[in-house]
Design a protein around this motif. Structure first.
Motif, PDB file in Angstrom:
ATOM      1  N   VAL A  47       0.851  -1.193   0.000  1.00  0.00           N
ATOM      2  CA  VAL A  47       0.000   0.000   0.000  1.00  0.00           C
ATOM      3  C   VAL A  47       0.883   1.238   0.000  1.00  0.00           C
ATOM      4  N   GLU A  48       0.346   2.312  -0.561  1.00  0.00           N
ATOM      5  CA  GLU A  48       0.988   3.620  -0.524  1.00  0.00           C
ATOM      6  C   GLU A  48      -0.016   4.612   0.040  1.00  0.00           C
ATOM      7  N   ILE A  49       0.351   5.258   1.132  1.00  0.00           N
ATOM      8  CA  ILE A  49      -0.553   6.178   1.841  1.00  0.00           C
ATOM      9  C   ILE A  49       0.082   7.553   1.880  1.00  0.00           C
ATOM     10  N   VAL A  50      -0.718   8.569   1.569  1.00  0.00           N
ATOM     11  CA  VAL A  50      -0.213   9.938   1.487  1.00  0.00           C
ATOM     12  C   VAL A  50      -0.862  10.795   2.569  1.00  0.00           C
ATOM     13  N   ASP A  51      -0.018  11.468   3.324  1.00  0.00           N
ATOM     14  CA  ASP A  51      -0.470  12.506   4.244  1.00  0.00           C
ATOM     15  C   ASP A  51      -0.303  13.822   3.495  1.00  0.00           C
ATOM     16  N   GLU A  52      -1.400  14.287   2.895  1.00  0.00           N
ATOM     17  CA  GLU A  52      -1.307  15.436   1.998  1.00  0.00           C
ATOM     18  C   GLU A  52      -0.989  16.724   2.748  1.00  0.00           C
ATOM     19  N   GLU A  53      -1.427  16.855   3.980  1.00  0.00           N
ATOM     20  CA  GLU A  53      -1.151  18.071   4.740  1.00  0.00           C
ATOM     21  C   GLU A  53       0.335  18.216   5.050  1.00  0.00           C
ATOM     22  N   ARG A  54       0.994  17.107   5.368  1.00  0.00           N
ATOM     23  CA  ARG A  54       2.411  17.151   5.745  1.00  0.00           C
ATOM     24  C   ARG A  54       3.339  16.747   4.598  1.00  0.00           C
ATOM     25  N   ALA A  55       2.768  16.424   3.433  1.00  0.00           N
ATOM     26  CA  ALA A  55       3.556  16.011   2.271  1.00  0.00           C
ATOM     27  C   ALA A  55       4.456  14.823   2.595  1.00  0.00           C
ATOM     28  N   VAL A  56       3.878  13.821   3.247  1.00  0.00           N
ATOM     29  CA  VAL A  56       4.602  12.601   3.617  1.00  0.00           C
ATOM     30  C   VAL A  56       3.924  11.404   2.943  1.00  0.00           C
ATOM     31  N   THR A  57       4.733  10.534   2.368  1.00  0.00           N
ATOM     32  CA  THR A  57       4.220   9.322   1.738  1.00  0.00           C
ATOM     33  C   THR A  57       4.788   8.102   2.458  1.00  0.00           C
ATOM     34  N   PHE A  58       3.906   7.204   2.891  1.00  0.00           N
ATOM     35  CA  PHE A  58       4.296   5.929   3.497  1.00  0.00           C
ATOM     36  C   PHE A  58       4.111   4.823   2.460  1.00  0.00           C
ATOM     37  N   ARG A  59       5.108   3.947   2.352  1.00  0.00           N
ATOM     38  CA  ARG A  59       4.993   2.765   1.492  1.00  0.00           C
ATOM     39  C   ARG A  59       5.334   1.534   2.332  1.00  0.00           C
ATOM     40  N   TYR A  60       4.462   0.555   2.252  1.00  0.00           N
ATOM     41  CA  TYR A  60       4.668  -0.658   3.054  1.00  0.00           C
ATOM     42  C   TYR A  60       4.358  -1.869   2.199  1.00  0.00           C
ATOM     43  N   HIS A  61       5.179  -2.886   2.306  1.00  0.00           N
ATOM     44  CA  HIS A  61       4.849  -4.164   1.671  1.00  0.00           C
ATOM     45  C   HIS A  61       5.195  -5.309   2.615  1.00  0.00           C
ATOM     46  N   VAL A  62       4.488  -6.399   2.435  1.00  0.00           N
ATOM     47  CA  VAL A  62       4.707  -7.597   3.241  1.00  0.00           C
ATOM     48  C   VAL A  62       4.549  -8.815   2.334  1.00  0.00           C
ATOM     49  N   GLU A  63       5.358  -9.830   2.587  1.00  0.00           N
ATOM     50  CA  GLU A  63       5.287 -11.069   1.819  1.00  0.00           C
ATOM     51  C   GLU A  63       5.109 -12.241   2.777  1.00  0.00           C
ATOM     52  N   ALA A  64       4.255 -13.176   2.377  1.00  0.00           N
ATOM     53  CA  ALA A  64       4.027 -14.392   3.172  1.00  0.00           C
ATOM     54  C   ALA A  64       4.138 -15.608   2.270  1.00  0.00           C
ATOM     55  N   GLY A  65       4.723 -16.671   2.802  1.00  0.00           N
ATOM     56  CA  GLY A  65       4.883 -17.890   2.021  1.00  0.00           C
ATOM     57  C   GLY A  65       4.814 -19.118   2.904  1.00  0.00           C
TER      58      GLY A  65
END
Length: 381
Positions: A85-103
């Motif tokens: 997922v990619e989440i944007v905090d538009e007020e603070r101009a911050v972008t979070f990117r997170y990924h997870v893998e399961a096997g």
């Protein structure tokens, strides 16, 4: 805080799908197209944040059930579910990117044979110049950025069923991890409501202020009481309920030992009908009303087939509630009702994304490999 994009690979019918998301995202498709897998993939990201990803995948039947079961190439690498997922905090101009893998567990490794195992994770934060990795996990080992900006090995290893995002968040020393967890943990997923006699929606609840609806609807009466007696504004709620329920009026008494509510129907103006007396459609619509019109809305509301058990006359009022909620939060709707999709399109100005099966895999009609949908820009103007 806006969910800007998501990616899912090798999860059930989601062979590999990336999509950009709008403030209101509407998925329309026939049964069996894989609409609910899109909804569920996003829900599993929240499960990872809560440290329950392994448990949730096991509850689906384990990795052999959750993994993409179509054809695979040798070049595809290990059989793993990957969620991003990619989440944007538009007020603070911050972008979070997170990924997870399961096997699956490797041969001769510790763990149960079919237990979902977390293989890799990464959280990065971008503040304008470039993305900075805040946390990385490979197998049991975790690296995390310290206050001096250096990546350091975390002293504890993660169990195969644990997510690093939850482990570090519980440690309380990593503000970026904690901020991302708060965002995702705040999302609400509503996949229908129980309507049987024992349903939480049909019973009084504890008199505790309810700023937003619990996912099982167990604080429904408290949400209504909060609107009626703390906000003291139920104008929009009353209008929509009257439209959907044939002129019915919500009656919410001041909470005492419990919080309770009822409906007054036009044909019986001197009697209040308690939740246990209402039809399945009436009580389900009341649950949706509380989810979409509560005192405080979550950052994202996801509705999976909200039209289930509703009379067709209730679909336009439901679209009205979705439009009202979309003014202040992000809304994700999965439906196979053309009538509901058209009503939401008219009120929110969004084109339904048609979910199809293509060579056995779930896909969005007209979507490019980048995740953009042809024509979306035109809808926003």
């Amino acid at each position: 805080m806006r969910l800007r994009s998501m990616f899912a690979k090798n999860y059930r019918s989601l062979r590999s799908i990336r999509m950009d998301l709008a403030d209101t995202t509407l998925f329309l498709g026939e049964n069996g197209a894989g609409k609910s897998n899109l909804y569920r993939a996003l829900q599993l990201v929240q499960a990872a944040v809560r440290g329950r990803l392994g448990y949730e995948l096991a509850a689906e039947g384990g990795m052999l059930s959750a993994l993409w079961s179509g054809s695979r190439r040798t070049s595809d690498g290990p059989a793993r579910i990957r969620l991003e997922v990619e989440i944007v905090d538009e007020e603070r101009a911050v972008t979070f990117r997170y990924h997870v893998e399961a096997g699956l567990r490797p041969p001769a490794a510790a763990g149960f044979a079919l237990e979902p195992q977390i293989k890799a994770e990464e959280l990065s934060v971008e503040t304008g110049r470039r993305a900075v990795t805040m946390m990385r996990r490979a197998g049991p080992g975790i690296s995390v950025r310290d206050v001096a900006g250096r990546m350091q090995d975390y002293p504890d290893e993660a169990l195969t069923s644990e997510t690093a995002i939850a482990l570090l968040g519980d440690a309380g020393h990593f503000p970026e991890v904690a901020a991302f967890r708060r965002i995702v943990n705040n999302w609400r997923f509503f996949h229908g409501f129980r309507t049987d006699r024992a349903s939480p929606l049909r019973h009084p609840c504890l008199p505790v202020t309810g700023p937003m609806l619990d996912e099982d609807g167990s604080n429904l009466a408290a949400v209504f009481a909060t609107l009626a007696h703390i906000r003291q504004d139920t104008v929009e709620l009353d209008r929509i309920l009257a439209s959907a329920l044939g002129g019915a009026r919500l009656v919410v008494s001041e909470p005492g030992e419990t919080a309770e509510f009822g409906l007054m129907l036009p044909d019986f103006p001197h009697r209040v009908f308690h939740p246990r007396e209402l039809s399945d459609g009436q009580i389900r619509f009341l649950g949706l009303a509380a989810a979409l019109l509560s005192y405080r809305l979550p950052a994202l509301i996801a509705l999976n087939e909200p039209e289930a058990s509703l009379h067709p006359d209730m679909l336009v009022p439901l679209a009205d509630m979705i439009a009202e909620a979309s003014k202040s939060t992000q809304v994700w709707i999965v439906t196979h009702s053309v009538q509901l999709a058209e009503a939401v399109r008219e009120r929110c100005g969004v084109r339904p994304r048609k979910v199809i099966r293509e060579n056995g895999a779930t896909w969005i009609e007209g979507m490019r490999l980048t995740g953009a949908i042809a024509g979306d820009d035109d809808d926003d103007e």
